[in-house]
Design a protein around this motif. Structure first.
Motif, PDB file in Angstrom:
ATOM      1  N   GLN B   6      41.873  46.326  36.257  1.00 17.41           N
ATOM      2  CA  GLN B   6      40.827  46.651  37.226  1.00 17.41           C
ATOM      3  C   GLN B   6      41.305  47.776  38.121  1.00 17.41           C
ATOM      4  O   GLN B   6      42.515  47.909  38.359  1.00 17.41           O
ATOM      5  N   VAL B  10      37.746  50.046  45.400  1.00 15.41           N
ATOM      6  CA  VAL B  10      36.489  50.772  45.352  1.00 15.41           C
ATOM      7  C   VAL B  10      35.878  50.687  46.740  1.00 15.41           C
ATOM      8  O   VAL B  10      36.218  49.789  47.529  1.00 15.41           O
ATOM      9  N   ILE B  20      32.509  47.659  39.527  1.00 12.32           N
ATOM     10  CA  ILE B  20      33.933  47.408  39.308  1.00 12.32           C
ATOM     11  C   ILE B  20      34.135  47.156  37.822  1.00 12.32           C
ATOM     12  O   ILE B  20      33.448  46.305  37.241  1.00 12.32           O
ATOM     13  N   CYS B  22      36.492  46.217  34.349  1.00 10.55           N
ATOM     14  CA  CYS B  22      37.515  45.248  33.942  1.00 10.55           C
ATOM     15  C   CYS B  22      37.777  45.480  32.459  1.00 10.55           C
ATOM     16  O   CYS B  22      36.937  45.137  31.614  1.00 10.55           O
ATOM     17  N   SER B  74      31.888  44.781  33.442  1.00 12.54           N
ATOM     18  CA  SER B  74      31.613  45.403  34.735  1.00 12.54           C
ATOM     19  C   SER B  74      30.860  44.450  35.653  1.00 12.54           C
ATOM     20  O   SER B  74      30.019  43.671  35.197  1.00 12.54           O
ATOM     21  N   THR B 106      40.396  43.850  42.555  1.00  9.39           N
ATOM     22  CA  THR B 106      39.893  45.097  43.131  1.00  9.39           C
ATOM     23  C   THR B 106      39.463  44.839  44.565  1.00  9.39           C
ATOM     24  O   THR B 106      38.682  43.913  44.825  1.00  9.39           O
ATOM     25  N   LEU B 108      37.276  45.709  47.536  1.00 11.51           N
ATOM     26  CA  LEU B 108      36.048  46.411  47.876  1.00 11.51           C
ATOM     27  C   LEU B 108      35.983  46.621  49.379  1.00 11.51           C
ATOM     28  O   LEU B 108      36.040  45.665  50.151  1.00 11.51           O
TER      29      LEU B 108
END
Lengths: 125, 111
Positions: B6, B10, B20, B22, B74, B106, B108
């Motif tokens: 990942q 973001v 995102i 993957c 995603s 990830t 965010l």
């Protein structure tokens, strides 16, 4: 609704055994797989393994030699033992219920739909 | 090193959409429609947001959606809100003896 609560020592000495218990409330432990997952400080999630209420288990190969997961249906609990711990085993440990998908003829248990709050275990002398 | 890849981070502004990714292999993401996504706020347990690539559990906002193409899954969040700021993890069933693999996560950030 189903709730999970982890319990056990927050501090374990190196080379000793980490032991945690997860108590399931609001529902029966039967008919599901139950997982342990851990998260080292500042890092991602790692699946440790899971157990069916009947006692059938699957473990992450990277931990398999040191891990035992057991279940006590009479107490609605399942447990984790991790032997010979080192500092690398320091983490937040979560217990969780496994959800599944069915694609004839197999069941695929792979996602965790109910989680405990997690318990921090530190390995240190 | 995580089995699924990942992006580390973001970001997006409120109201925008973000995605995102993957990325796995033909043994996990590419082989099965058994991908799940989790949201984790600081100090909290992960929360299941998506299972079976694109299914939302009851109670999860329809602003969250999942998809898959080949070895890459995603997660898309539309209409970003401040409360969406969190870490997101993907996971997949795998044919290897590991059975369940996670991505590295990830972060965010909602600007």
């Amino acid at each position: 609704q189903v709730q999970l609560q982890e319990s056990g020592p927050g501090l374990v000495k190196p080379s000793e055994t980490l032991s945690l218990t997860c108590t399931v409330s609001g529902g029966s432990i039967t008919s599901y797989y139950w997982s342990w997952i851990r998260q080292p400080p500042g890092k991602g999630l790692e699946w440790i393994g899971y157990i069916f209420y009947s006692g059938s288990t699957n473990y992450n190969p990277s931990l398999k030699s040191r891990v035992t997961i057991s279940v006590d249906t009479s107490k609605n609990q399942f447990s984790l033992k991790l032997t010979s711990v080192t500092a690398a085993d320091t983490a937040v440990y979560y217990c969780a219920r496994c959800g599944y998908s069915y694609n004839y003829p197999s069941y695929y248990y792979y996602y965790m739909d109910v989680w405990g709050r997690g318990t921090t275990v530190t390995v240190s002398s | 090193q995580s089995a699924l890849t990942q992006p580390a981070s973001v970001s997006g502004s409120p109201g925008q959409s973000i995605t995102i990714s993957c990325t796995g292999t033909s043994s996990d993401v590419g082989a099965y429609n058994y991908v799940s996504w989790y949201q984790q706020h600081p100090g909290k347990a992960p929360k299941l947001m998506i299972c079976d690539v694109s299914n939302r559990p009851s109670g999860v906002s329809n602003r969250f959606s999942g998809s898959k193409s080949g070895n890459t899954a995603s997660l898309t969040i539309s209409g970003l809100q401040a409360e969406d700021e969190a870490d997101y993890y993907c996971s997949s069933y795998t044919s290897s003896s590991t059975l369940v693999v996670f991505g590295g996560g990830t972060k965010l950030t909602v600007l």
